[in-house]
Design an enzyme around this catalytic site. Structure first.
Site, mmCIF file in Angstrom:
data_model
loop_
_atom_site.group_PDB
_atom_site.id
_atom_site.type_symbol
_atom_site.label_atom_id
_atom_site.label_comp_id
_atom_site.label_asym_id
_atom_site.label_seq_id
_atom_site.Cartn_x
_atom_site.Cartn_y
_atom_site.Cartn_z
ATOM 1 N N HIS A 20 9.595 2.607 -4.315
ATOM 2 C CA HIS A 20 9.044 2.748 -2.965
ATOM 3 C C HIS A 20 9.791 3.850 -2.204
ATOM 4 O O HIS A 20 10.944 4.161 -2.531
ATOM 5 C CB HIS A 20 9.248 1.448 -2.175
ATOM 6 C CG HIS A 20 8.400 0.294 -2.621
ATOM 7 N ND1 HIS A 20 8.920 -0.951 -2.889
ATOM 8 C CD2 HIS A 20 7.062 0.201 -2.811
ATOM 9 C CE1 HIS A 20 7.936 -1.777 -3.228
ATOM 10 N NE2 HIS A 20 6.800 -1.109 -3.194
ATOM 11 N N CYS B 156 13.437 -5.138 1.458
ATOM 12 C CA CYS B 156 12.177 -5.828 1.116
ATOM 13 C C CYS B 156 12.255 -7.349 1.221
ATOM 14 O O CYS B 156 11.227 -8.019 1.147
ATOM 15 C CB CYS B 156 11.639 -5.399 -0.235
ATOM 16 S SG CYS B 156 12.824 -5.185 -1.498
#
Ligand code: GLY
Length: 253
Positions: free
Chosen positions: A161, A248
């Site tokens: 990401h 996250c």
């Protein structure tokens, strides 16, 4: 920006069956629970009210809640996760966020993982990655524009990401992997550059005056402290094995 609330979800028993390309081996479940608990304590000690969701074995990756929503002062955009095995994690998150914000949703064929969405001031940097496609990024941009936020797209390569490689702290400081540090998007920011040996340490967050970062990255720790930041180090080994990081594990707003 003050963070008053965070949503977290402990890893389910079948956490080790989640998606990973780390090659670091199978996580120890009890240690993962302990590390998650310590993460929650660090958020609480930073003045954040936590909503702790029930574990969900239907989704082994469901502790990585950040991927399911993009939340700011004005709205919450529910994502459509890029890996089909994770689609459905967002349903519970949508229920919870409906009590806090006006909701928007990414629609098929768009895909967005929240891990690709980095906010700095009133601009969102949206990573185009294996998880976030052009259609999803465009939908997100248009939704955020309705609420007066700008967006920029950044191609993401060689990492899961965008926020695996760059995160914003405060006072115009970003923590950034070396390979992203020359991108035009970040020229106006002060940079803490993370060396390739400590690449995982680029995933850290700033919560109400304190940086939460993974432990065992002494060079990055020193650089962050030398910029005058208070730091809490967190053991993240079991989440690193499953391609997850400090950012996250929570949706913060
Ligand atoms: N295991 C986190 C992810 O791949 O989405």
């Amino acid at each position: 920006m003050q963070i008053s609330h965070a949503i977290v979800r402990p890893p389910p028993e079948n956490f080790s069956q989640g998606i990973t390309s780390s090659g670091l081996g199978k996580p120890d479940y009890n240690l993962a629970l302990k590390q998650h608990q310590e993460y929650c304590e660090a958020l609480k000690n930073s003045g954040v009210n936590l909503t702790v969701l029930k574990q969900d074995p239907e989704f082994p990756d469901s502790c990585f809640v950040e991927d399911t929503a993009v939340v700011n002062e004005r709205c919450a955009v529910i994502t459509r996760p890029g890996d089909k095995r994770r689609r459905g994690e967002e349903i519970k998150i949508k229920q919870v966020l409906s009590s806090y914000r006006k909701l928007e949703s990414i629609q098929k064929p768009g895909t967005v993982d929240g891990g690709d969405v980095l906010r700095i001031h009133n601009t969102y940097f949206i990573g185009l990655s294996q998880r976030t496609n052009q259609e999803g990024a465009q939908q997100l941009k248009e939704k955020l524009m309705k609420y007066s936020y700008g967006s920029e797209f950044i191609p993401v390569r060689d990492m899961l990401h965008l926020k695996s490689g760059v995160n914003y702290l405060d006072r115009d400081v970003v923590v950034i992997r070396k390979e992203l540090s020359s991108l035009r998007f970040f020229t106006s920011f002060r940079k803490i550059t993370v060396s390739p040996q400590e690449a995982y340490a680029a995933n850290c967050i700033f919560v109400n005056g304190t940086v939460l970062m993974p432990s065992n990255f002494p060079e990055t720790l020193r650089k962050i402290k030398s910029q005058g930041f208070e730091v809490i180090e967190l053991q993240m080994s079991e989440f690193e094995k499953m391609d997850g990081g400090v950012s996250c594990l929570s949706i913060r707003f």
